[in-house]
Design a protein around this motif. Structure first.
Motif, PDB file in Angstrom:
ATOM      1  N   PHE A  35       0.827  -1.213   0.000  1.00 26.48           N
ATOM      2  CA  PHE A  35       0.000   0.000   0.000  1.00 26.48           C
ATOM      3  C   PHE A  35       0.862   1.264   0.000  1.00 26.48           C
ATOM      4  O   PHE A  35       1.947   1.302   0.569  1.00 26.48           O
ATOM      5  N   SER A  36       0.339   2.285  -0.665  1.00 24.42           N
ATOM      6  CA  SER A  36       1.015   3.586  -0.687  1.00 24.42           C
ATOM      7  C   SER A  36       0.503   4.438   0.468  1.00 24.42           C
ATOM      8  O   SER A  36      -0.512   4.117   1.096  1.00 24.42           O
ATOM      9  N   MET A  37       1.184   5.525   0.733  1.00 25.17           N
ATOM     10  CA  MET A  37       0.724   6.429   1.784  1.00 25.17           C
ATOM     11  C   MET A  37      -0.615   7.056   1.381  1.00 25.17           C
ATOM     12  O   MET A  37      -1.441   7.355   2.233  1.00 25.17           O
ATOM     13  N   ARG A  38      -0.853   7.225   0.089  1.00 19.45           N
ATOM     14  CA  ARG A  38      -2.152   7.725  -0.370  1.00 19.45           C
ATOM     15  C   ARG A  38      -3.240   6.698  -0.072  1.00 19.45           C
ATOM     16  O   ARG A  38      -4.335   7.045   0.386  1.00 19.45           O
ATOM     17  N   ASP A  39      -2.952   5.413  -0.354  1.00 15.07           N
ATOM     18  CA  ASP A  39      -3.904   4.344  -0.017  1.00 15.07           C
ATOM     19  C   ASP A  39      -4.218   4.370   1.472  1.00 15.07           C
ATOM     20  O   ASP A  39      -5.372   4.215   1.887  1.00 15.07           O
ATOM     21  N   LEU A  40      -3.178   4.548   2.269  1.00 10.88           N
ATOM     22  CA  LEU A  40      -3.335   4.552   3.720  1.00 10.88           C
ATOM     23  C   LEU A  40      -4.205   5.713   4.175  1.00 10.88           C
ATOM     24  O   LEU A  40      -5.096   5.544   5.009  1.00 10.88           O
ATOM     25  N   ALA A  41      -3.953   6.896   3.626  1.00  9.34           N
ATOM     26  CA  ALA A  41      -4.750   8.068   4.000  1.00  9.34           C
ATOM     27  C   ALA A  41      -6.222   7.855   3.649  1.00  9.34           C
ATOM     28  O   ALA A  41      -7.117   8.175   4.440  1.00  9.34           O
ATOM     29  N   THR A  42      -6.468   7.290   2.471  1.00 11.10           N
ATOM     30  CA  THR A  42      -7.844   7.019   2.055  1.00 11.10           C
ATOM     31  C   THR A  42      -8.514   6.025   2.994  1.00 11.10           C
ATOM     32  O   THR A  42      -9.651   6.228   3.437  1.00 11.10           O
ATOM     33  N   GLU A  43      -7.800   4.946   3.313  1.00 11.25           N
ATOM     34  CA  GLU A  43      -8.347   3.922   4.214  1.00 11.25           C
ATOM     35  C   GLU A  43      -8.630   4.490   5.597  1.00 11.25           C
ATOM     36  O   GLU A  43      -9.617   4.131   6.240  1.00 11.25           O
ATOM     37  N   ALA A  44      -7.777   5.387   6.058  1.00 15.50           N
ATOM     38  CA  ALA A  44      -7.935   5.972   7.400  1.00 15.50           C
ATOM     39  C   ALA A  44      -8.939   7.121   7.414  1.00 15.50           C
ATOM     40  O   ALA A  44      -9.359   7.553   8.486  1.00 15.50           O
ATOM     41  N   GLY A  45      -9.306   7.623   6.227  1.00 16.96           N
ATOM     42  CA  GLY A  45     -10.229   8.747   6.159  1.00 16.96           C
ATOM     43  C   GLY A  45      -9.601  10.045   6.636  1.00 16.96           C
ATOM     44  O   GLY A  45     -10.249  10.873   7.275  1.00 16.96           O
ATOM     45  N   VAL A  46      -8.314  10.212   6.312  1.00 12.63           N
ATOM     46  CA  VAL A  46      -7.593  11.426   6.713  1.00 12.63           C
ATOM     47  C   VAL A  46      -6.967  12.054   5.475  1.00 12.63           C
ATOM     48  O   VAL A  46      -6.969  11.466   4.396  1.00 12.63           O
ATOM     49  N   SER A  47      -6.428  13.241   5.620  1.00  9.88           N
ATOM     50  CA  SER A  47      -5.783  13.908   4.493  1.00  9.88           C
ATOM     51  C   SER A  47      -4.519  13.149   4.090  1.00  9.88           C
ATOM     52  O   SER A  47      -3.930  12.414   4.889  1.00  9.88           O
ATOM     53  N   PHE A  48      -4.089  13.367   2.853  1.00  7.41           N
ATOM     54  CA  PHE A  48      -2.901  12.697   2.343  1.00  7.41           C
ATOM     55  C   PHE A  48      -1.679  12.986   3.210  1.00  7.41           C
ATOM     56  O   PHE A  48      -0.812  12.127   3.398  1.00  7.41           O
ATOM     57  N   ALA A  49      -1.608  14.181   3.777  1.00  7.62           N
ATOM     58  CA  ALA A  49      -0.434  14.583   4.563  1.00  7.62           C
ATOM     59  C   ALA A  49      -0.408  13.963   5.957  1.00  7.62           C
ATOM     60  O   ALA A  49       0.661  13.880   6.573  1.00  7.62           O
ATOM     61  N   THR A  50      -1.562  13.527   6.459  1.00 10.87           N
ATOM     62  CA  THR A  50      -1.631  13.086   7.860  1.00 10.87           C
ATOM     63  C   THR A  50      -0.683  11.931   8.189  1.00 10.87           C
ATOM     64  O   THR A  50       0.044  12.003   9.185  1.00 10.87           O
ATOM     65  N   PRO A  51      -0.640  10.843   7.405  1.00  9.12           N
ATOM     66  CA  PRO A  51       0.313   9.770   7.756  1.00  9.12           C
ATOM     67  C   PRO A  51       1.759  10.255   7.801  1.00  9.12           C
ATOM     68  O   PRO A  51       2.534   9.835   8.663  1.00  9.12           O
ATOM     69  N   PHE A  52       2.112  11.166   6.886  1.00  5.62           N
ATOM     70  CA  PHE A  52       3.468  11.728   6.897  1.00  5.62           C
ATOM     71  C   PHE A  52       3.684  12.585   8.139  1.00  5.62           C
ATOM     72  O   PHE A  52       4.733  12.504   8.793  1.00  5.62           O
ATOM     73  N   ASN A  53       2.692  13.401   8.470  1.00 12.84           N
ATOM     74  CA  ASN A  53       2.814  14.264   9.655  1.00 12.84           C
ATOM     75  C   ASN A  53       2.926  13.458  10.936  1.00 12.84           C
ATOM     76  O   ASN A  53       3.628  13.841  11.872  1.00 12.84           O
TER      77      ASN A  53
END
Length: 200
Positions: A35-53
């Motif tokens: 999974f990509s960080m974009r996939d992760l953000a979508t799955e978590a229902g958060v902004s694309f930047a949130t997993p990185f932050n």
């Protein structure tokens, strides 16, 4: 036990971190280890930047998943009946961790496979694992004379190294599921200078 510390800034607190970690775990369960960080953000229902932050990298997220597993294994071990012999407690801890790993082997292999991946910050898996083995060793009751003179913290660290070694071969697919427990017990027994009993 050492834990990975959450960010202290307002919206970057523990609930958001757990939401991201939970999403990563769901993706792994669905067979999406790449999974990509974009996939992760979508799955978590958060902004694309949130997993990185929150974590900075996918490797750091996998370290957080590993920390969750060590915490679960430690809790399960602590809930088991207390044994009087340190060697038997260590073997019980081995069995507890192996049981957890084999509950979801494809997920846990994916997590383990990331632990050697460098990231912007180092993980704390060694400290967390050492804490589990320290709990199992306790005061070292029943260890043979040669072992009594050794530092218990050093022994706990060596158990962490040894167990991680066995897990690495299992993660790589060189060790089948049914060989994980006996090999892990053999390594622990060798470190404890106890006779290995593969029938346990």
């Amino acid at each position: 036990m050492t834990v990975i510390k959450p960010s202290s800034s307002g919206s970057r607190g523990e609930p958001v971190r757990n939401r991201v970690i939970d999403a990563a775990e769901r993706l792994l369960r669905d067979g999406k280890a790449e999974f990509s960080m974009r996939d992760l953000a979508t799955e978590a229902g958060v902004s694309f930047a949130t997993p990185f932050n929150q974590f900075g990298s996918k490797a750091a997220i996998m370290h957080a998943l590993s920390a969750r597993r060590i915490a679960t294994a430690t809790r399960r071990f602590a809930e088991k009946p207390r044994l009087d012999d340190a060697g038997q407690r260590v073997l019980l801890a081995v069995g507890t961790v192996v049981e957890l790993m084999l509950e979801e082997p494809h997920v846990n292999r994916a997590v383990m496979g990331w632990l050697g991946t460098p990231g912007p910050t180092h993980g704390e898996v060694l400290a967390q694992s050492t804490a589990l083995w320290t709990l199992a060793i306790g005061a070292g009751e029943g260890l043979i004379a040669q072992q009594q003179g050794r530092s218990h913290p050093a022994l706990a660290r060596h158990l962490a190294f040894g167990f991680r070694g066995v897990l690495s071969f299992w993660t790589a697919g060189e060790l089948p599921d049914d060989e994980l427990a006996p090999n892990a017990r053999d390594v622990a027994s060798a470190l404890l200078m106890l006779r290995s009993d593969r029938s346990r």
